[in-house]
Scaffold this active site. Structure first.
Site: not given
Ligand code: TA6
Length: 294
Positions: A72, A94, A163, A206, A264
């Protein structure tokens, strides 16, 4: 993220060392121009800090470094798809182990290249042959390029994203410009919306901005800087801050959203079939270049 003090596994050069953080090996770069960390798990940038600057990249205090869970924060590599259009969310890159291919350094900076090839796990999830290379150029700026090549005998289709999570002093004071006017709002089931070309935050965001400009600026008055983001090979810029939804995330502090924002470099597709198609032998590069304007 501070990588100093982590156990050293091997010293590869004056600037490049492998260190261990729990279950993960991290390529630590220390150069006169900047410092950085790149996890082999995920091919994931976990820190970038030009000398005399605060961290540019945000990592969660509660990120899990067990070598199984996607990290994260940092710069997750979402590939061969972006989002929840298939499982696992954001693809397998990832949460795969990448190989260190090469590192080079000179007075301008350090280049680190990582590679990912198919294995039993990736073939179970996505039955295609590919070659993926991540190039990280660490200098006053950070440039991350993901080049994917179709090494299969059939065409395949993909989407993806770099991201990036950025470290900001306070989301309430942060402004983003340059992402364009048109966006799909994921908080309204992907509804097409028109906004101004400047975004301030008062709640969760988002959004998939479909006509980004060449350079996106993140203005952070309390840190007295603007982070610049130049993306290439993309078709959208996703901007995300979870706000109160951070409470539901086991790997983020409840108030963690206050000091981060994601901008991103994204190849967005609404389904697996509608992404970018590569014929056998074809390649595509998705990149992001991150710098600081005082
Ligand atoms: O890029 C935005 C997103 O797709 C959001 O919808 C949010 O859920 C985020 O990525 C994080 O995703 P993750 O799978 O890392 O919890």
């Amino acid at each position: 993220m501070n990588l100093n003090g982590l156990p050293i596994i091997s010293v590869l050069s004056d600037c490049v060392t492998i260190v261990q953080k729990d279950g993960i090996k991290i390529v630590r770069v220390k150069h006169d121009k900047a410092e950085a960390g790149i996890s082999l798990f995920g091919g994931h940038v976990v820190s970038f800090k030009p000398i005399d600057q605060q961290d540019v990249i945000w990592m969660s205090e509660r990120a899990i470094f067990d070598g199984n869970t996607a990290l994260r924060g940092g710069i997750p590599v979402c590939w061969p798809w972006f989002g929840r259009i298939a499982a696992p969310a954001h693809g397998f890159a990832r949460s795969s182990e990448w190989q260190l291919i090469e590192h080079r350094e000179n007075e301008q900076g350090v280049i680190v290249s990582l590679g990912l090839r198919p294995n039993d796990t990736t073939l179970d999830i996505w039955p295609h042959q590919f070659d993926a290379v991540l190039n990280m150029e660490v200098s006053e700026c950070l440039k991350v390029s993901l080049t994917v090549t179709n090494t299969d005998s059939n065409a395949w289709t993909f989407s993806g994203a770099l991201h990036s999570y950025f470290n900001i002093a306070d989301i309430n004071d942060t402004a983003i410009t340059g992402m364009g006017d048109n966006y799909l709002d994921n908080l309204q089931s992907g509804k097409a919306c028109l906004g101004g070309n400047a975004l301030n935050f008062k709640a969760g965001v988002d959004r998939v901005y479909t006509q980004p400009q060449e350079c996106i600026d993140i203005t952070d008055p309390k840190h007295q800087r603007t982070i610049t983001v130049k993306n290439q090979g993309d078709n959208a810029a996703v901007i995300w801050n979870p706000w109160e939804l951070a409470i539901n995330m086991g790997d983020m502090d409840d108030d963690g959203y206050q000091t981060m924002v994601c901008v991103e470099s994204t190849l967005h597709a609404p389904s697996l079939e509608q992404g970018k198609t590569l014929q056998p032998g074809e390649s595509h590069t998705l990149s992001t270049e991150i710098g600081i304007k005082a």
